[in-house]
Write a protein that holds these residues in place. Sequence first.
Motif, short mmCIF file in Angstrom:
data_model
loop_
_atom_site.label_atom_id
_atom_site.label_comp_id
_atom_site.label_asym_id
_atom_site.label_seq_id
_atom_site.Cartn_x
_atom_site.Cartn_y
_atom_site.Cartn_z
N GLU A 5 1.50 -1.22 0.35
CA GLU A 5 -0.04 -0.04 -0.35
C GLU A 5 0.78 1.35 -0.20
O GLU A 5 0.54 2.45 -0.36
CB GLU A 5 -0.64 -0.20 1.17
CG GLU A 5 -1.66 1.51 1.42
CD GLU A 5 -2.13 1.58 2.83
OE1 GLU A 5 -2.95 2.19 3.11
OE2 GLU A 5 -1.88 0.27 3.93
N GLN B 232 -7.34 -5.76 0.77
CA GLN B 232 -6.52 -4.01 0.10
C GLN B 232 -8.06 -4.54 -1.33
O GLN B 232 -8.47 -5.36 -1.53
CB GLN B 232 -5.84 -3.62 -0.09
CG GLN B 232 -5.18 -4.78 -1.38
CD GLN B 232 -3.65 -4.03 -1.98
OE1 GLN B 232 -3.22 -3.72 -2.53
NE2 GLN B 232 -2.76 -3.40 -0.31
N ARG C 155 -6.83 0.20 0.56
CA ARG C 155 -6.59 -0.32 2.18
C ARG C 155 -7.72 -0.90 2.66
O ARG C 155 -8.22 0.53 3.48
CB ARG C 155 -5.21 -0.22 2.71
CG ARG C 155 -5.27 -1.37 4.14
CD ARG C 155 -3.92 -1.50 4.21
NE ARG C 155 -3.52 -0.61 5.12
CZ ARG C 155 -4.38 -0.46 7.16
NH1 ARG C 155 -4.95 -1.22 7.19
NH2 ARG C 155 -3.96 1.47 7.46
#
Length: 255
Positions: free
Chosen positions: A55, A79, A73
């Motif tokens: 992320e 995610q 996320r």
Amino acid sequence: MARGRKLYEGKAKVLFAGPEPGTIIQYFKDDATAFNNVKKGTITGKGVLNNRISEYLMTKLMEIGIPTHFLKRINMREQLIREVEIIPVEIIVRNIAAGSMSKRLGIPEGTQLPRSIVEYCYKSDELGDPLIAEEHITAFGWASPQDLDDILAMSLRVNDFLSGLFAGIGIKLVDFKLEYGRIFDENGEMRIVLADEISPDNCRLWDTTTNEKMDKDRFRRDLGNVAEAYQEVARRLGILPEGGLQDLQGSDTLQ
């Protein structure tokens, strides 16, 4: 967030249909494999850490204009990503000789390469992801010459940015693997975006001072302290999970 049916389960992730058309929920597992799935094991908390690290790095790359499939996320292990048509080619960017390059070419591991070298592999577990040339990619229609030019340019830009980012926290970016996919808009226009993940699973990361390995090579080579190495990467990036490490076991998210 509502999760749909399971679409695919790979060695490190599970993909589910997302809440909206064109979206997918990507779940990060603790499972670890090496040598084309010959060696298998579990790295406690790997899924949590890779979710956070990927992320962070995807977000940083988007900030410099690299298009990716990442949306947000959702929780510690999941995610939301865009659905893409994966291009069946893995791009390997190498800055320092290591792994298969050292074995194939007899170059001692740790040798600084005269320049970054890009290699291509055909994405096929059954065939062991064989090394291929640009001619294979264009001849078999996996990507057009223009697509390949765009992918190469993006990959080198990713390498420049990530090399600097990791150098700033005392880590050498030795080499890494990237995957790309195609997204089509409502007008049928296609664009290529960075897909999959960027984490210690698909990057070789060495401590700048000691050359200590901080990636999945610790699992491949039975070096021990695998989870601790992943945690150290996240710590240096400043993104250890909220509330510390209490959720690293986290098995109840995937039912």
